[in-house]
Design a protein around this motif. Structure first.
Motif, short mmCIF file in Angstrom:
data_model
loop_
_atom_site.label_atom_id
_atom_site.label_comp_id
_atom_site.label_asym_id
_atom_site.label_seq_id
_atom_site.Cartn_x
_atom_site.Cartn_y
_atom_site.Cartn_z
N GLU A 5 33.50 -9.17 -24.07
CA GLU A 5 34.06 -9.56 -22.77
C GLU A 5 33.74 -11.01 -22.41
O GLU A 5 34.56 -11.71 -21.82
N ASP A 6 32.56 -11.49 -22.80
CA ASP A 6 32.16 -12.87 -22.46
C ASP A 6 32.74 -13.91 -23.43
O ASP A 6 32.42 -15.09 -23.33
N GLY A 7 33.58 -13.48 -24.37
CA GLY A 7 34.23 -14.40 -25.29
C GLY A 7 33.51 -14.60 -26.62
O GLY A 7 34.07 -15.19 -27.54
N ARG A 8 32.28 -14.09 -26.71
CA ARG A 8 31.56 -14.23 -27.98
C ARG A 8 32.16 -13.31 -29.02
O ARG A 8 32.70 -12.25 -28.73
N LYS A 9 32.04 -13.72 -30.29
CA LYS A 9 32.46 -12.92 -31.43
C LYS A 9 31.28 -12.03 -31.82
O LYS A 9 30.12 -12.43 -31.70
N PHE A 10 31.57 -10.82 -32.34
CA PHE A 10 30.47 -9.93 -32.71
C PHE A 10 30.80 -9.14 -33.96
O PHE A 10 31.95 -8.94 -34.33
N PHE A 11 29.73 -8.69 -34.61
CA PHE A 11 29.78 -7.73 -35.71
C PHE A 11 28.58 -6.81 -35.50
O PHE A 11 27.46 -7.29 -35.28
N ILE A 12 28.81 -5.49 -35.55
CA ILE A 12 27.72 -4.51 -35.40
C ILE A 12 27.73 -3.60 -36.61
O ILE A 12 28.78 -3.14 -37.04
N SER A 13 26.53 -3.34 -37.15
CA SER A 13 26.41 -2.43 -38.29
C SER A 13 25.17 -1.56 -38.14
O SER A 13 24.12 -2.03 -37.69
N GLU A 14 25.30 -0.31 -38.57
CA GLU A 14 24.14 0.58 -38.69
C GLU A 14 23.83 0.85 -40.15
O GLU A 14 23.11 1.78 -40.48
N GLU A 15 24.37 0.02 -41.04
CA GLU A 15 24.15 0.19 -42.47
C GLU A 15 23.24 -0.88 -43.06
O GLU A 15 23.14 -0.99 -44.28
N LEU A 16 22.59 -1.66 -42.25
CA LEU A 16 21.69 -2.69 -42.75
C LEU A 16 20.40 -2.03 -43.22
O LEU A 16 19.88 -1.13 -42.56
N ALA A 37 22.67 6.53 -36.29
CA ALA A 37 22.24 5.94 -35.02
C ALA A 37 23.44 5.69 -34.10
O ALA A 37 23.54 4.66 -33.46
N GLU A 38 24.35 6.66 -34.06
CA GLU A 38 25.58 6.48 -33.29
C GLU A 38 25.32 6.17 -31.83
O GLU A 38 26.01 5.34 -31.22
N ASP A 39 24.30 6.82 -31.22
CA ASP A 39 23.99 6.57 -29.81
C ASP A 39 23.55 5.13 -29.59
O ASP A 39 23.94 4.49 -28.61
N LEU A 40 22.76 4.61 -30.50
CA LEU A 40 22.30 3.22 -30.40
C LEU A 40 23.48 2.26 -30.59
O LEU A 40 23.60 1.27 -29.86
N VAL A 41 24.34 2.55 -31.55
CA VAL A 41 25.52 1.70 -31.76
C VAL A 41 26.38 1.72 -30.49
O VAL A 41 26.84 0.66 -30.03
N GLU A 42 26.60 2.88 -29.91
CA GLU A 42 27.39 2.98 -28.68
C GLU A 42 26.75 2.19 -27.55
O GLU A 42 27.44 1.53 -26.76
N ALA A 43 25.41 2.23 -27.45
CA ALA A 43 24.71 1.46 -26.41
C ALA A 43 24.90 -0.04 -26.64
O ALA A 43 25.12 -0.80 -25.69
N ARG A 44 24.81 -0.47 -27.89
CA ARG A 44 25.01 -1.89 -28.21
C ARG A 44 26.45 -2.32 -27.91
O ARG A 44 26.68 -3.42 -27.40
N LEU A 45 27.41 -1.46 -28.22
CA LEU A 45 28.81 -1.77 -27.90
C LEU A 45 28.99 -1.89 -26.38
O LEU A 45 29.69 -2.79 -25.90
N ALA A 46 28.36 -1.00 -25.62
CA ALA A 46 28.48 -1.03 -24.16
C ALA A 46 27.94 -2.35 -23.59
O ALA A 46 28.46 -2.86 -22.59
N GLU A 47 26.92 -2.92 -24.24
CA GLU A 47 26.37 -4.20 -23.78
C GLU A 47 27.38 -5.33 -23.88
O GLU A 47 27.24 -6.36 -23.22
N LEU A 48 28.40 -5.15 -24.73
CA LEU A 48 29.42 -6.19 -24.92
C LEU A 48 30.46 -6.21 -23.81
O LEU A 48 31.30 -7.13 -23.77
N GLY A 49 30.44 -5.23 -22.93
CA GLY A 49 31.46 -5.14 -21.88
C GLY A 49 32.77 -4.69 -22.49
O GLY A 49 32.80 -3.97 -23.48
N ASN A 50 33.86 -5.13 -21.88
CA ASN A 50 35.18 -4.80 -22.42
C ASN A 50 35.41 -5.66 -23.65
O ASN A 50 35.64 -6.86 -23.54
N TYR A 51 35.34 -5.05 -24.81
CA TYR A 51 35.49 -5.78 -26.06
C TYR A 51 36.80 -5.41 -26.73
O TYR A 51 37.42 -4.40 -26.41
N VAL A 52 37.21 -6.27 -27.67
CA VAL A 52 38.42 -6.04 -28.44
C VAL A 52 38.04 -6.07 -29.91
O VAL A 52 37.41 -7.03 -30.37
N LEU A 53 38.38 -5.01 -30.65
CA LEU A 53 38.19 -5.02 -32.09
C LEU A 53 39.34 -5.82 -32.69
O LEU A 53 40.51 -5.49 -32.48
N GLU A 54 38.99 -6.90 -33.40
CA GLU A 54 39.99 -7.79 -33.97
C GLU A 54 39.33 -8.68 -35.01
O GLU A 54 38.11 -8.81 -35.04
#
Length: 146
Positions: free
Chosen positions: A24-35, A78-95
């Motif tokens: 939402e803030d314009g930053r680009k992101f990548f999230i992984s639970e496979e590291l 760690a789906e719950d943690l991934v979901e929490a991290r996604l929520a921190e991004l606000g309204n995000y767009v997968l692209e």
């Protein structure tokens, strides 16, 4: 001789790249639970500024899934943690996102996208830790090795 890539594209998919896009803030992101390292697994949030330059990395250490062979990537459960991290991004767009490779050490472990070079002079970009995604020229994010 080929030049090292200054930027590369990460395209979301249904395999190893489910979460890449713009927050939402314009930053680009990548999230992984496979590291993963030899001893642990991580949920990592890699963030770039809106212009694609590195901003920050957020890391949560989690237990390595039982039965996952050493050196193999796999969801950490760690789906719950991934979901929490996604929520921190606000309204995000997968692209698709075009970003600058970076690495940063966190508690002695290297996280990020590391540029390397094969003996024949060609370049590649690996995700760290775990080296389970490897991008290569033309850097468009459509194909990667695992």
């Amino acid at each position: 001789m080929e030049r090292a890539p200054e930027r590369f594209t990460i395209v979301p998919d249904d395999y190893h790249v489910p979460y890449a896009g713009t927050a939402e803030d314009g930053r680009k992101f990548f999230i992984s639970e496979e590291l993963f390292s030899e001893k642990s697994a991580y949920v990592g949030v890699f963030l770039w500024k809106a212009d694609g330059t590195f901003d920050e990395v957020r890391v949560d250490e989690i237990g390595r899934p039982a039965g996952l062979p050493p050196g193999q990537a796999g969801p950490a459960g760690a789906e719950d943690l991934v979901e929490a991290r996604l929520a921190e991004l606000g309204n995000y767009v997968l692209e698709p996102i075009e970003v600058v490779p970076f690495t940063q050490d966190v508690d002695g472990i290297t996280f990020g996208w590391k540029v390397g070079q094969y003996d024949d002079g060609t370049y590649f970009i690996n995700i760290e830790p775990g080296n389970f995604i490897c991008y290569y020229e033309p850097w468009d994010g459509l194909d990667y090795d695992t």
